[in-house]
Design a protein around this motif. Sequence first.
Motif, PDB file in Angstrom:
ATOM      1  N   ASP A  35       0.823  -1.215   0.000  1.00 16.81           N
ATOM      2  CA  ASP A  35       0.000   0.000   0.000  1.00 16.81           C
ATOM      3  C   ASP A  35       0.858   1.267   0.000  1.00 16.81           C
ATOM      4  N   LEU A  36       2.114   1.113   0.386  1.00 12.10           N
ATOM      5  CA  LEU A  36       3.011   2.278   0.414  1.00 12.10           C
ATOM      6  C   LEU A  36       3.560   2.631  -0.967  1.00 12.10           C
ATOM      7  N   ARG A  37       3.449   1.685  -1.908  1.00  9.52           N
ATOM      8  CA  ARG A  37       4.039   1.926  -3.216  1.00  9.52           C
ATOM      9  C   ARG A  37       3.434   3.138  -3.904  1.00  9.52           C
ATOM     10  N   THR A  38       2.152   3.337  -3.704  1.00 13.89           N
ATOM     11  CA  THR A  38       1.486   4.467  -4.368  1.00 13.89           C
ATOM     12  C   THR A  38       1.966   5.812  -3.824  1.00 13.89           C
ATOM     13  N   LEU A  39       2.637   5.783  -2.665  1.00  8.16           N
ATOM     14  CA  LEU A  39       3.074   7.032  -2.042  1.00  8.16           C
ATOM     15  C   LEU A  39       4.485   7.444  -2.456  1.00  8.16           C
ATOM     16  N   TRP A  40       5.180   6.608  -3.254  1.00  8.36           N
ATOM     17  CA  TRP A  40       6.584   6.902  -3.528  1.00  8.36           C
ATOM     18  C   TRP A  40       6.808   8.266  -4.193  1.00  8.36           C
ATOM     19  N   PRO A  41       5.937   8.736  -5.118  1.00 19.57           N
ATOM     20  CA  PRO A  41       6.205  10.070  -5.687  1.00 19.57           C
ATOM     21  C   PRO A  41       6.108  11.176  -4.642  1.00 19.57           C
ATOM     22  N   LYS A  42       5.108  11.049  -3.754  1.00 17.73           N
ATOM     23  CA  LYS A  42       4.946  12.073  -2.717  1.00 17.73           C
ATOM     24  C   LYS A  42       6.118  12.050  -1.745  1.00 17.73           C
ATOM     25  N   PHE A  43       6.564  10.833  -1.387  1.00 15.22           N
ATOM     26  CA  PHE A  43       7.669  10.740  -0.443  1.00 15.22           C
ATOM     27  C   PHE A  43       8.956  11.257  -1.063  1.00 15.22           C
ATOM     28  N   LEU A  44       9.194  10.948  -2.349  1.00 13.65           N
ATOM     29  CA  LEU A  44      10.395  11.432  -3.026  1.00 13.65           C
ATOM     30  C   LEU A  44      10.388  12.958  -3.095  1.00 13.65           C
ATOM     31  N   ALA A  45       9.230  13.536  -3.455  1.00 15.44           N
ATOM     32  CA  ALA A  45       9.119  14.996  -3.513  1.00 15.44           C
ATOM     33  C   ALA A  45       9.343  15.603  -2.128  1.00 15.44           C
ATOM     34  N   TYR A  46       8.799  14.956  -1.094  1.00 12.69           N
ATOM     35  CA  TYR A  46       8.998  15.439   0.277  1.00 12.69           C
ATOM     36  C   TYR A  46      10.470  15.373   0.673  1.00 12.69           C
ATOM     37  N   ALA A  47      11.136  14.250   0.343  1.00 14.10           N
ATOM     38  CA  ALA A  47      12.538  14.077   0.728  1.00 14.10           C
ATOM     39  C   ALA A  47      13.423  15.141   0.080  1.00 14.10           C
ATOM     40  N   ILE A  48      13.194  15.392  -1.224  1.00 10.30           N
ATOM     41  CA  ILE A  48      13.996  16.399  -1.920  1.00 10.30           C
ATOM     42  C   ILE A  48      13.742  17.786  -1.332  1.00 10.30           C
ATOM     43  N   SER A  49      12.467  18.101  -1.071  1.00 13.04           N
ATOM     44  CA  SER A  49      12.130  19.412  -0.505  1.00 13.04           C
ATOM     45  C   SER A  49      12.677  19.561   0.910  1.00 13.04           C
ATOM     46  N   PHE A  50      12.640  18.473   1.692  1.00  9.13           N
ATOM     47  CA  PHE A  50      13.207  18.498   3.043  1.00  9.13           C
ATOM     48  C   PHE A  50      14.690  18.831   2.980  1.00  9.13           C
ATOM     49  N   ILE A  51      15.400  18.204   2.027  1.00 17.54           N
ATOM     50  CA  ILE A  51      16.830  18.469   1.867  1.00 17.54           C
ATOM     51  C   ILE A  51      17.064  19.929   1.490  1.00 17.54           C
ATOM     52  N   TYR A  52      16.232  20.444   0.571  1.00 15.46           N
ATOM     53  CA  TYR A  52      16.383  21.845   0.154  1.00 15.46           C
ATOM     54  C   TYR A  52      16.196  22.790   1.335  1.00 15.46           C
ATOM     55  N   VAL A  53      15.123  22.603   2.087  1.00  9.70           N
ATOM     56  CA  VAL A  53      14.865  23.483   3.232  1.00  9.70           C
ATOM     57  C   VAL A  53      15.993  23.339   4.252  1.00  9.70           C
TER      58      VAL A  53
END
Length: 204
Positions: A35-53
Motif C-alpha cells: 500500500d506504500l508503493r502508491t506514495l513513492w512520488p509524494k515521499f520522493l518529492a517530500y525528501a527532496i524538498s526536506f533536503i532543500y529546506v
Amino acid sequence: MNKSRLEAFSDGVLAIIITIMVLELKIPEGHEWSDLRTLWPKFLAYAISFIYVGIYWNNHHHMMHTVRRVNGTILWANLHLLFWLSLFPFVSGWAGESHFAANPMTSYGFVALMCGAAYTLLVVAIVRADPQNNLLEQATGGASDRKGILSVAAYVIATVSPFFGQAGVILSGVMLIGVALMWLIPDKRIERILEQAEIRRTKN
C-alpha cells in the motif's frame, strides 16, 4: 539592530514549512507494505524538498555568524527568502500528487530558482548594510561565486526543460537533485573566513 530575533523567526518559519510538508504525506488506507508503493512520488518529492529546506537552514545559520549589524533592508530581504521557501510544501505536494508531471516540475524549478535569487539578494543586503558585515563578502566571493552561478543555471534548466517532453521532465529532476547534492555539505568558505578572523583577533 539585534540579529537574534531574525534568526529565531527564521528558524521557526523553516520548522513550520517542514511540518506542513510532512503533514501532506497521507496515511495509506491499507496496512500492507504494498500500500506504500502508491506514495513513492509524494515521499520522493517530500525528501527532496526536506533536503532543500535543510540546506537553506544550514547555510542561513552559517551566514548569520558573519553578520554584525542588521537593518530594515535585511529584515525584508530575509522575509522575501522565507516567502519563496514557504512555497515548497505547495510545489512539493503538487509534483508528488501528479507523479512529476511537466507543469508541476516547472513550478518546482521556478520556486527553487526564486529561492536561490532571494538568498543572493539577502547576501547583498547583508554586505551593504554595514562594513562590519564584510566577512560574508569575502566568504561568498561576490560575482565570482561559481557555485552560485552553477546553481542558477541548473534552476533555469529545471524550470524550462519540462516544456520539451518526458526527457525534459527527467532532466529537470536531475538538475534539482544535482543542485541539492552540490549544497548538501555546509558552505566551508564561511567557516574558513570566520576561523581566520578569529585567529587575527587572537593575535591582536
